[in-house]
Design a protein around this motif. Structure first.
Motif, short mmCIF file in Angstrom:
data_model
loop_
_atom_site.label_atom_id
_atom_site.label_comp_id
_atom_site.label_asym_id
_atom_site.label_seq_id
_atom_site.Cartn_x
_atom_site.Cartn_y
_atom_site.Cartn_z
N ILE A 58 53.46 39.37 46.17
CA ILE A 58 52.35 40.21 45.96
C ILE A 58 51.06 39.77 46.67
O ILE A 58 50.74 38.61 46.52
CB ILE A 58 52.06 40.78 44.48
CG1 ILE A 58 53.31 41.51 44.13
CG2 ILE A 58 50.76 41.52 44.66
CD1 ILE A 58 53.08 41.79 42.56
N ARG A 59 50.65 40.50 47.59
CA ARG A 59 49.39 39.99 48.49
C ARG A 59 48.08 40.39 47.71
O ARG A 59 47.84 41.61 47.64
CB ARG A 59 49.43 40.63 49.86
CG ARG A 59 50.85 40.39 50.57
CD ARG A 59 51.03 41.55 51.85
NE ARG A 59 51.22 42.85 51.34
CZ ARG A 59 51.54 44.02 52.09
NH1 ARG A 59 51.31 43.69 53.23
NH2 ARG A 59 51.44 45.06 51.80
N ILE A 60 47.46 39.31 47.60
CA ILE A 60 46.01 39.53 46.88
C ILE A 60 45.03 38.94 47.87
O ILE A 60 44.96 38.02 48.55
CB ILE A 60 45.93 38.78 45.63
CG1 ILE A 60 46.84 39.03 44.66
CG2 ILE A 60 44.50 38.86 44.95
CD1 ILE A 60 47.01 38.16 43.43
N THR A 61 43.98 40.10 47.91
CA THR A 61 42.68 39.72 48.80
C THR A 61 41.57 39.67 48.08
O THR A 61 41.25 40.58 47.31
CB THR A 61 42.63 40.59 50.05
OG1 THR A 61 43.45 40.59 50.83
CG2 THR A 61 41.33 40.40 50.61
N LEU A 62 40.82 38.51 47.82
CA LEU A 62 39.74 38.33 47.16
C LEU A 62 38.51 38.18 47.98
O LEU A 62 38.24 37.65 48.95
CB LEU A 62 39.70 36.89 46.58
CG LEU A 62 38.52 36.68 45.41
CD1 LEU A 62 38.08 37.39 44.51
CD2 LEU A 62 38.68 35.18 44.87
N LEU A 63 37.64 39.25 47.98
CA LEU A 63 36.34 39.42 48.67
C LEU A 63 35.18 38.49 48.21
O LEU A 63 34.79 38.34 47.18
CB LEU A 63 35.76 40.86 48.74
CG LEU A 63 36.67 42.09 48.97
CD1 LEU A 63 36.07 43.12 49.20
CD2 LEU A 63 37.44 41.63 50.59
N ILE A 78 40.16 42.41 45.30
CA ILE A 78 39.40 42.05 44.38
C ILE A 78 38.00 41.95 45.08
O ILE A 78 37.86 41.08 45.93
CB ILE A 78 39.93 40.86 43.78
CG1 ILE A 78 41.23 41.06 43.19
CG2 ILE A 78 38.83 40.59 42.50
CD1 ILE A 78 41.92 39.74 42.62
N GLY A 79 37.05 42.64 44.27
CA GLY A 79 35.55 42.23 44.87
C GLY A 79 34.57 42.71 43.87
O GLY A 79 35.00 43.62 43.00
N MET A 80 33.27 42.21 44.07
CA MET A 80 32.14 42.48 43.05
C MET A 80 31.82 44.02 43.82
O MET A 80 32.04 44.45 44.86
CB MET A 80 31.26 41.64 43.25
CG MET A 80 31.51 40.12 42.68
SD MET A 80 31.42 40.24 40.89
CE MET A 80 29.45 40.41 40.24
N HIS A 81 31.06 44.76 42.80
CA HIS A 81 30.54 45.93 43.26
C HIS A 81 29.81 45.65 44.44
O HIS A 81 28.82 44.97 44.56
CB HIS A 81 29.44 46.44 42.10
CG HIS A 81 28.88 47.59 42.27
ND1 HIS A 81 29.30 48.98 41.94
CD2 HIS A 81 27.65 48.16 43.07
CE1 HIS A 81 28.48 50.03 42.45
NE2 HIS A 81 27.37 49.16 43.32
N VAL A 114 46.32 48.23 44.00
CA VAL A 114 45.51 48.17 42.84
C VAL A 114 44.07 47.70 43.67
O VAL A 114 43.99 46.60 44.57
CB VAL A 114 45.71 47.16 41.78
CG1 VAL A 114 44.48 47.00 40.83
CG2 VAL A 114 47.07 47.88 41.10
N VAL A 115 42.73 48.38 43.34
CA VAL A 115 41.37 47.80 43.85
C VAL A 115 41.06 47.30 42.33
O VAL A 115 40.76 48.17 41.34
CB VAL A 115 40.53 48.82 44.23
CG1 VAL A 115 40.52 50.13 43.48
CG2 VAL A 115 39.36 48.33 44.85
N MET A 116 40.42 46.24 42.23
CA MET A 116 39.91 45.76 41.10
C MET A 116 38.41 45.47 41.40
O MET A 116 38.12 44.39 42.40
CB MET A 116 40.64 44.22 40.61
CG MET A 116 39.97 43.77 39.14
SD MET A 116 40.71 42.13 38.75
CE MET A 116 42.09 42.80 38.35
N GLU A 117 37.40 46.21 40.77
CA GLU A 117 36.02 45.97 41.08
C GLU A 117 35.83 44.84 39.63
O GLU A 117 35.60 45.16 38.77
CB GLU A 117 35.31 47.14 40.78
CG GLU A 117 33.60 47.02 41.00
CD GLU A 117 33.02 48.39 40.93
OE1 GLU A 117 31.82 48.47 41.50
OE2 GLU A 117 33.58 49.28 40.14
N LEU A 118 35.76 43.72 40.34
CA LEU A 118 35.65 42.61 39.20
C LEU A 118 34.67 42.77 38.13
O LEU A 118 34.78 42.61 37.02
CB LEU A 118 35.41 41.12 40.07
CG LEU A 118 35.68 40.21 39.39
CD1 LEU A 118 37.09 40.07 38.72
CD2 LEU A 118 35.46 38.70 40.16
#
Length: 529
Positions: free
Chosen positions: A352-357, A409-412, A427-431
């Motif tokens: 599964i491909r995860i991108t962390l901003l 995944i990223g902060m606001h 999925v988008v995760m607003e950390l």
């Protein structure tokens, strides 16, 4: 059949226009929708043995704003299984309100509002037709006199001047309903209406179709557009979403059009996402200052929906609770990705491909980002990319990363707007939402993907109280670190959603037949967002 160079063209006999089927340049999924709204093009394809869209001929597909469009034939339908929180008394009311405010029902509403304000009396005459409050207008043979506009030497900071045109400096040769025009001024505001630009529309004694009255004539259809902040993806893509919705109102997706940026400042417009214009026009955007001092005529002009309209898409939209999945936003995403030729390179067979901003800014940084990224990389199921979306990274490359992120995944922050281009199973995760809970949650609901955010405030550490320049302590003006175990718990939830999403299962099976997945589509008919 006739040939124009190496491209096959079809002659539409009733208007005598030479149209290239390849020049439709639409996602294959959208072609039957276009055909059913353009029966002449459909008929031409049916007659031509070389038309590549034969499979689209018999589809009843419709966007939802057409007459007698069955819900089963739409691109998709919203899911309103959640609680409406008293915004609606019944499920059908909840569904209808979401559809009207956040989906193609909005296009239907504006189409139904169209009213002729200046009526032509001959074929060469002008016309002006607008939706309510002049939120969208179409004009033929319209004249603008910018001889006293004073844009180049005007106020540098004012991009939304309302004094550019005076009586007699905009109009056409037609019979104007002055009273009806003046009655539409309630929403007069820079990014809510075109009233300030058209309130002085006048019945002229000459025909703008006669080029002798004009210093510059635009023969191609032209979109005139007022823009929000081009350096902020959240705000600027509100411009693009509304322009796309306007194309549906206009029933035209041709890129053989001009776009004029109605910017009354002489300053350059900073546009970090200018690549996106290629999805709408084959030509560079023309700033209004290039027309300063000139008398300009347009054969056909469109004044599209604006970014900050009341109850518009999507800025400050009062979005119906309990609903998700706007087919309009889904179609927009597909349209942009297709026209900019952004590839989908997954899903991967076993990962599964995860991108962390990474923000790398003064505020809203993840203080323990390296710890979180390292933990993700130690799990063999995840392919992890840490990326910083900035001016040094071409926007096309950003889109490729986002479209190939199963979990983003990223902060606001505005970078989360990239969720518009994630795959349907994503999925988008607003950390951490920094106490602005609705902004990106609502955008994810519009896009129809799963939204997640930090659930336990006792398991994050805020660097300090935050230092807003004028408001004092503020959650958006500081940095954060996050408990690793709680972070991974949320990640595993997100990964489970991706693995079990029917669209993911189908895409993986299509890419790697025969499927090795242990869960079938039929075992997962519903995805909780």
């Amino acid at each position: 059949m006739m040939t124009c160079g190496l491209v096959l063209f079809i002659l539409l006999h009733h208007v005598g226009v030479c149209i290239s089927f390849p020049d439709l340049n639409l996602p294959e999924l959208h072609v039957p929708f276009f055909f059913n709204n353009n029966p002449d093009v459909k008929a031409a394809c049916e007659k031509d043995v070389s038309c590549p869209y034969k499979a689209a001929m018999d589809s009843p597909a419709c966007w939802g704003y057409e007459t007698a469009c069955s819900t089963k034939n739409r691109l998709s339908n919203p899911d309103c299984s959640g609680d409406s929180k008293s915004w609606a008394q019944r499920k059908q009311e909840q569904l209808d309100k979401f559809w009207r405010r956040a989906d193609f029902g909005l296009v239907s509403e504006h189409r139904s509002e169209m009213k002729v304000l200046c009526k032509p009396n001959s074929e060469l005459d002008s016309s002006l037709e607008c939706a309510k409050y002049l939120r969208y207008c179409k004009a033929k043979n319209i004249f603008f006199d910018f001889s006293s506009a004073n844009i180049v030497k005007g106020p540098e900071r004012n991009r939304y001047r309302e004094d550019v045109l005076k009586e007699g400096q905009v109009g056409g040769h037609c019979t104007l309903d002055v009273k009806a025009l003046k009655a539409e001024g309630e929403h007069k505001s820079p990014l809510q209406s075109w009233f300030a630009e058209l309130e002085h529309y006048t019945s002229l004694p000459f025909q703008p179709s006669d080029a002798s009255n004009c210093d510059i004539v635009f023969d191609k259809p032209t979109y005139l557009i007022k823009l929000d902040a081009g350096i902020n993806m959240y705000h600027h893509f509100c411009d693009f979403v509304n322009l796309y919705a306007s194309q549906h109102i206009n029933n035209s997706f041709s890129t053989d059009v001009n776009i004029i940026m109605w910017d009354t400042s002489p300053m350059p417009y900073g546009d970090f996402f200018s690549l996106t214009w290629k999805a709408f026009s084959d030509y560079p955007v023309i700033p209004l200052k290039d027309l300063d001092g000139k008398k300009v005529c347009f054969k056909e002009a469109v004044f599209p929906l604006l970014a900050r309209m009341r109850f518009g898409l999507y800025y400050n939209m009062p979005l119906m609770p309990g609903c998700y999945g706007s087919s309009l936003i889904q179609a927009f995403s597909q349209h942009i990705l297709h026209r900019l030729d952004v590839p989908q390179e997954g899903p991967l067979e076993n990962r599964i491909r995860i991108t962390l901003l990474n923000r790398n800014s003064k505020y809203r940084n993840i203080l323990n980002r390296e710890e979180l990224a390292s933990a993700l990389k130690t799990d063999g199921e995840f392919e992890v990319t840490v990326v910083e979306y900035n001016r040094q990274m071409p926007f096309y490359d950003q889109l490729v990363v986002s479209h190939n992120s199963d979990i983003l995944i990223g902060m606001h922050g505005a970078g989360l707007t990239h969720m518009l281009f994630q795959p349907d199973w994503a999925v988008v995760m607003e950390l951490y939402n920094c106490e602005d809970a609705g902004c990106y949650f609502d955008l994810a609901r519009l896009r129809g993907i799963r939204y997640m955010t930090w659930e336990r405030k006792d398991k994050l550490v805020q660097e300090d109280e935050g230092h807003h320049p004028t408001l004092g302590a503020h959650a958006k003006f500081t940095n954060y670190s996050f408990d690793l175990s709680e972070f991974m718990r949320l990640i595993y939830q997100a990964a489970k959603h991706v693995r079990n999403h029917p669209a993911f299962l189908k895409a993986r099976r299509d890419r790697y037949p025969p499927s090795t997945d242990s869960v079938s589509d039929t075992e997962n008919p519903k995805v909780e967002l």
